[in-house]
Scaffold this active site. Structure first.
Site, PDB file in Angstrom:
ATOM      1  N   GLY A 107      63.912  55.917 105.234  1.00  0.00           N
ATOM      2  CA  GLY A 107      63.182  55.010 104.342  1.00  0.00           C
ATOM      3  C   GLY A 107      63.366  53.571 104.806  1.00  0.00           C
ATOM      4  N   VAL A 136      70.106  42.499 116.693  1.00  0.00           N
ATOM      5  CA  VAL A 136      70.522  43.421 117.767  1.00  0.00           C
ATOM      6  C   VAL A 136      69.836  43.015 119.073  1.00  0.00           C
ATOM      7  CG1 VAL A 136      70.403  45.816 118.600  1.00  0.00           C
ATOM      8  CG2 VAL A 136      70.929  45.380 116.189  1.00  0.00           C
ATOM      9  N   ARG A 173      68.412  40.123 120.000  1.00  0.00           N
ATOM     10  CA  ARG A 173      68.780  38.816 120.581  1.00  0.00           C
ATOM     11  C   ARG A 173      70.224  38.813 121.084  1.00  0.00           C
ATOM     12  NH1 ARG A 173      65.444  34.331 117.091  1.00  0.00           N
ATOM     13  NH2 ARG A 173      63.453  34.811 118.092  1.00  0.00           N
ATOM     14  N   CYS A 191      62.215  62.331 110.362  1.00  0.00           N
ATOM     15  CA  CYS A 191      61.873  63.190 111.500  1.00  0.00           C
ATOM     16  C   CYS A 191      62.693  64.481 111.440  1.00  0.00           C
ATOM     17  CB  CYS A 191      62.133  62.411 112.793  1.00  0.00           C
ATOM     18  SG  CYS A 191      61.661  63.284 114.275  1.00  0.00           S
ATOM     19  N   ASP A 213      69.606  52.499  98.835  1.00  0.00           N
ATOM     20  CA  ASP A 213      70.426  53.340  97.944  1.00  0.00           C
ATOM     21  C   ASP A 213      71.907  52.924  97.906  1.00  0.00           C
ATOM     22  OD1 ASP A 213      68.074  54.745  97.684  1.00  0.00           O
ATOM     23  OD2 ASP A 213      68.655  56.329  99.081  1.00  0.00           O
ATOM     24  N   ARG A 232      60.705  48.023  71.291  1.00  0.00           N
ATOM     25  CA  ARG A 232      60.691  49.358  71.905  1.00  0.00           C
ATOM     26  C   ARG A 232      61.947  49.652  72.723  1.00  0.00           C
ATOM     27  NH1 ARG A 232      54.562  49.128  74.146  1.00  0.00           N
ATOM     28  NH2 ARG A 232      53.596  50.259  72.437  1.00  0.00           N
TER      29      ARG A 232
END
Ligand code: F6P
Length: 320
Positions: free
Chosen positions: A12, A24, A26, A74, A128, A163
């Site tokens: 994700g 990473v 540079r 994948c 997450d 509510r």
């Protein structure tokens, strides 16, 4: 000839992946490597989709959401044929190794590649925040802020209508994001997979809240707990009060990364390339107690991150 290193974003998407790709690439280039971006996650290794990353091609992306390399899940990386195909591409491209940016699926795939002799360093990126070996994953702070901002808006309408709202938060089978969202948004309750809710008690407390003059009550509900609509129905039946559901969904995955996410991504990117350069492979970079660290991937995939019950208690004690 300079050694080539591949970069993948996988699983994700998470805001800040681009900041990590930039860091990473540079830092890698400054160490003398040629950096190759693999497209669409591990699928790019199966379909030979890649691009050379230059100092300029990663310009203007630190502030963008999504991933310029694209991503994907994948399932082929779980098969012997898929893995062998990936290793073949890595060898054909002459890659000295891979920097893999993603969540737990990416860690597992990286570990499988390592076992086939590929030199891998992993960077945790997932909204997450469920990865062992780091207190925070890239994208988490951004998703947290997105969800809190959304709940602030829901609070307005909840209060206007007196509510109860059930707000569904992402997080796969964990409640880490829901817990922090709940605390930061001043939610009355959270429902997370780590702790089974006592429905009767919850209903009683919601009713008591109303009696104490609360004009709105918000329950942050982790997606891993099942259907938020079924849960809301149950609450409605038990309390006789009006309950609405709002599923925040994929907006939690998009948007400009917060400064905190960008800083973390930049530090992780540098740390990952630095580990690679020093020959320390099959490790996961992380943030532990404010320090940039690294953990062997074998440990990170075996252990479960601990749910913070103290924070849950705090949330409950402050939502009176
Ligand atoms: O891991 C990130 C995440 O957004 C989870 O919170 C969610 O359960 C899942 O990905 C959704 O996956 P997909 O993008 O495959 O629908």
């Amino acid at each position: 000839m300079a050694k080539r290193v591949g970069i993948i974003t996988s699983g994700g998407d998470a805001p800040g992946m681009n900041a990590a790709v930039r860091a990473v690439a540079r830092y890698g280039i400054s160490l003398g490597y040629d950096m190759i971006g693999i497209k669409r996650g591990f699928k790019g290794l199966l379909d030979d989709e890649f691009q050379t990353l230059t100092l300029r091609s990663v310009s203007g992306i630190i502030n963008t959401g999504g991933t310029v390399l694209h991503t994907g899940r994948c399932p082929e990386t779980k098969t012997k044929t898929g893995l062998n195909r990936a290793v073949k591409t890595i060898n054909e491209l002459g890659l000295a190794g891979m920097i893999i940016i993603g969540g737990d699926g990416s860690l597992a795939a990286g570990n499988a590649l390592s076992q086939k002799g590929v030199k891998v360093v992993n960077i945790p990126a997932s909204i997450d925040n469920d990865i062992y070996g780091t207190d925070e994953t890239i994208g988490y702070d951004t998703a947290l802020n997105t969800a809190v901002e959304a709940i602030d808006k829901i609070r307005d309408t909840a209060t206007s209508h007196d509510r109860i709202f059930v707000v569904e938060i992402m997080g796969r089978e964990h409640g880490f994001l829901t817990l922090d969202v709940g605390l930061a948004a001043g939610c009355e309750y959270i429902v997370v997979p780590e702790i089974k809710p006592d429905m009767n008690k919850l209903a009683q407390e919601l009713t008591r809240g109303k009696e104490r003059g609360k004009t709105s009550e918000i329950i942050a509900f982790a997606e891993g707990c099942g259907s938020s609509h079924d849960f809301a129905k149950q609450v409605e039946n038990l309390t006789g009060l009006e309950v609405r559901v709002s599923n925040l969904g994929y907006i939690q995955r998009g948007g400009r990364p917060t400064a905190r996410t960008r800083i973390l991504a930049s530090k992780f990117g540098q740390a990952a390339m630095s580990l690679f350069h020093k020959g320390q492979y099959n490790r996961l970079v992380g943030l532990i107690n404010g320090q940039i660290t690294s953990t062997p991937v074998s440990q990170a995939i075996k252990r479960e991150k601990k749910f913070d019950e103290k924070t849950l208690k705090l949330l409950r004690s402050l939502s009176i």
